[in-house]
Write a protein that holds these residues in place. Structure first.
Motif, short mmCIF file in Angstrom:
data_model
loop_
_atom_site.label_atom_id
_atom_site.label_comp_id
_atom_site.label_asym_id
_atom_site.label_seq_id
_atom_site.Cartn_x
_atom_site.Cartn_y
_atom_site.Cartn_z
N ASN A 69 67.83 -1.32 -37.31
CA ASN A 69 68.13 -0.06 -38.04
C ASN A 69 67.26 0.13 -39.28
OD1 ASN A 69 70.29 0.24 -36.20
ND2 ASN A 69 71.60 -1.05 -37.54
N GLU A 70 66.17 -0.61 -39.37
CA GLU A 70 65.30 -0.44 -40.55
C GLU A 70 64.50 0.86 -40.42
OE1 GLU A 70 63.04 -3.90 -41.97
OE2 GLU A 70 61.30 -2.57 -41.89
N ARG A 71 64.29 1.55 -41.51
CA ARG A 71 63.52 2.81 -41.48
C ARG A 71 62.09 2.50 -41.04
NH1 ARG A 71 64.29 7.00 -45.61
NH2 ARG A 71 62.09 6.78 -45.90
N THR A 74 57.48 -2.75 -42.17
CA THR A 74 57.55 -4.22 -42.29
C THR A 74 56.53 -4.92 -41.40
OG1 THR A 74 59.87 -4.06 -42.83
CG2 THR A 74 59.11 -6.20 -42.06
N SER A 124 59.39 1.88 -43.75
CA SER A 124 59.24 0.62 -44.51
C SER A 124 57.99 -0.14 -44.07
CB SER A 124 60.47 -0.27 -44.32
OG SER A 124 61.60 0.45 -44.78
N ALA A 148 60.59 -5.74 -37.76
CA ALA A 148 61.50 -4.84 -38.47
C ALA A 148 62.94 -5.29 -38.25
CB ALA A 148 61.32 -3.41 -37.96
N LYS A 149 63.77 -5.17 -39.29
CA LYS A 149 65.20 -5.52 -39.15
C LYS A 149 65.88 -4.43 -38.32
CE LYS A 149 66.17 -5.79 -43.64
NZ LYS A 149 64.88 -5.64 -44.35
#
Ligand code: SDX
Length: 496
Positions: free
Chosen positions: A48-50, A55, A53, A45-46
């Motif tokens: 601060n990614e929700r 990922t 998402s 996950a990037k």
């Protein structure tokens, strides 16, 4: 499943995930790739990614409106939308329309080959025998208002019909009978075919009863000795005359129209039947769901919409103004455009020719001139040709139904009755597929609120109530309210 690159065969995709630098080798089979193969392609996950998402859980394949997603393998109908080709079990629709009949084509679609004389005789006898329905159904049909839309009646009637046949209902049988044939249970196949005979045989009876409700007339017991469409017209129109025989030209024209409307691979209504059938519900409920989908103006309701459009245009002189209104997106050119056909729907040519046959006995429909002017204008206009919007099956069919004296809101019923065959052919194919049936459960891309805590009602300020009208219930008028009732006083009413 996609996997980090081992050996990239020529029949494969090599996908590089630029987020991780990894590459994946995904096999190409039948000119398709497996959507689940992309689940193996994940990345951290990037920052601060929700969390929604997902990922790290792998990629999803987004395809809003199923523009390019294959959900089943089928041997039934083939369409080449670019070339305007339509074949039922490999036979070109043009040849079937010329040489075959609706019931013979029904046999072909369901069982996969053209029947021998004996095979057809048995099938036709079974279907026509099963046109009779339980006498109690009369009460069901009489419960509808005389002005109920016949598609609302027909949709309900298919589900109602299933209530008579407990052997078709897995809930009442306590077992998933539909897929037992693949485990060697021959009785389940016979049970399946019996429901198919019933649904095809009774589709015309239910439709005719819906029509008689509108007419305020008694129902007609299906006759013997007439063809499928002959029996249908007899049940709709017989008023006690002795030796009543429907016009053979109209019976034949309706038979050709039924043949052309019998199947069209995974259109919205057929997909609905399979989506619903994938839960292994009884076939009557699945067919009712498909009927509900066909009811919509973007699908089977378009033949009715075409006539309403032609009436609103009024005359050929008004066609240019209508075309301009379509270009301004104020109107839709019903009967034009198709998700698959990017040229004229091959069925529309045959329907156009059938219309001339019908007009010979009924007289030309005064809307034909407007329809022809509209057709010719759109075919020459870049707005439509650039978007590859050409006549579909619905553009001309309504003119035939109108010339034959059917009420406009009955037109989608004339689409639904023959399409029961295609729905059943695909349903049977799915129930008999190797490995059984997996429930259809698509994924989503969640873009809604992240996790948030409950707020007690007393602490909710009106600012929380979003000013967006979509996010608060509308204020609706109440039918039956009059000044008298509003001015009356009664317990619980505030004293205004
Ligand atoms: C049937 O799937 C099947 O096989 C169905 C069927 C079967 O046998 O089961 O063939 C039977 O349902 C035939 C279709 C009957 N419906 C209609 O005639 C209703 C009018 N047609 C449209 O609503 C439309 O063409 C659809 C729904 C049929 C297909 O729509 P798509 O594939 O989703 O295409 P779209 O709506 O994205 O349109 C693409 C462009 C858009 O313009 P842009 O925004 O790109 O500028 O074409 C335009 C649309 O605005 N457009 C039309 C139009 N249809 C599409 N503009 C004016 N009139 C139209 N009829």
């Amino acid at each position: 499943m996609g996997r980090p690159l081992e050996t990239s065969s020529s029949e494969s995709l090599t996908v590089r995930d630029n987020r991780t630098g990894k590459t994946y080798n995904i096999p190409i089979v039948d000119n398709s790739v497996s959507a689940t193969a992309f689940k193996a392609i994940s990345a951290p996950a990037k920052p601060n990614e929700r969390e929604e998402s997902g990922t790290e859980k792998g990629l999803r394949v987004a395809d809003k409106g199923f523009l390019n997603t294959a959900v089943i393998q089928s041997e039934i109908t083939y369409i080449d939308g670019e070339a305007g080709v339509l074949r039922y079990r490999g036979y070109p629709i043009e040849q079937l329309a010329l040489h075959s009949s609706f019931l013979e084509t029904a046999y072909l679609l369901i069982y996969g080959s053209l029947p021998t004389k004996d095979q057809f005789r048995v099938f036709e006898t079974e279907v026509l025998h099963h046109s009779i329905i339980h006498a109690d159904a009369e009460e069901f049909f009489r419960s509808f208002r005389y002005d109920a839309h016949p598609m609302a009646i027909l949709t309900s009637a298919f589900a109602y019909l299933g209530s008579y046949y407990s052997e078709a209902n897995p809930s009442l049988q306590g077992r998933q009978w539909q897929t037992l044939f693949t485990k060697g249970d021959k009785a389940s196949l016979a049970n399946m075919d019996k429901q198919i005979f019933r649904l095809i045989g009774k589709a015309t009876t239910l439709a005719a009863m819906a029509y008689r409700i509108r007419q305020g007339r008694d129902f007609v017991i299906p006759p013997t000795g007439l063809s499928y469409t002959g029996s249908f017209l007899y049940q709709m129109d017989h008023l006690g005359e002795e030796n009543y025989v429907p016009n053979p030209v109209l019976c034949k024209a309706l038979d050709v129209l039924f043949l052309l409307h019998a199947d069209h691979e995974l259109n919205a209504s057929c997909t609905t039947v399979l989506q619903t059938g994938s839960s292994l519900v009884d076939p009557y409920s699945a067919i009712a769901a498909g009927c509900a989908s066909l009811y919509g103006p973007l699908h089977g309701g378009a033949n009715e919409a075409v006539i309403r459009m032609l009436i609103s245009i009024g005359s050929p002189a008004n066609v240019p103004a209508f075309i301009e209104a379509v270009k301004r997106r104020e109107k839709v050119l019903s009967g034009f455009g198709h998700r698959v056909y990017k040229t004229t729907d091959p069925r529309s040519y045959i329907i156009r020719k059938t219309a001339d046959e019908v007009f010979k006995v009924t007289g030309r429909d005064e809307l034909l001139e407007t329809a022809m002017a509209l057709h010719d204008a759109a075919m020459k206009d870049e707005y439509f040709t650039k978007r590859r919007l050409y006549p579909n099956v619905d553009f001309w069919s309504g003119l035939i139904y109108r010339a034959m004296g059917f009420p406009m809101d009955f037109f989608p019923v004339l689409f639904a009755v023959p399409r029961v065959v295609g729905w059943l052919a695909h349903w049977r194919q799915m129930m008999l597929q190797e490995g059984g049936v997996k429930i259809w459960r698509p994924r989503q891309i969640y873009v809604g609120a992240g996790k948030r805590d409950y707020v007690p009602m007393a602490e909710r300020e009106s600012s929380l109530v979003n000013s967006d009208p979509k996010k608060t219930p509308s204020t609706v008028p109440h039918s039956g309210m009059t000044k008298r009732t509003m001015l009356a006083s009664y317990r619980g009413k505030s004293k205004l």
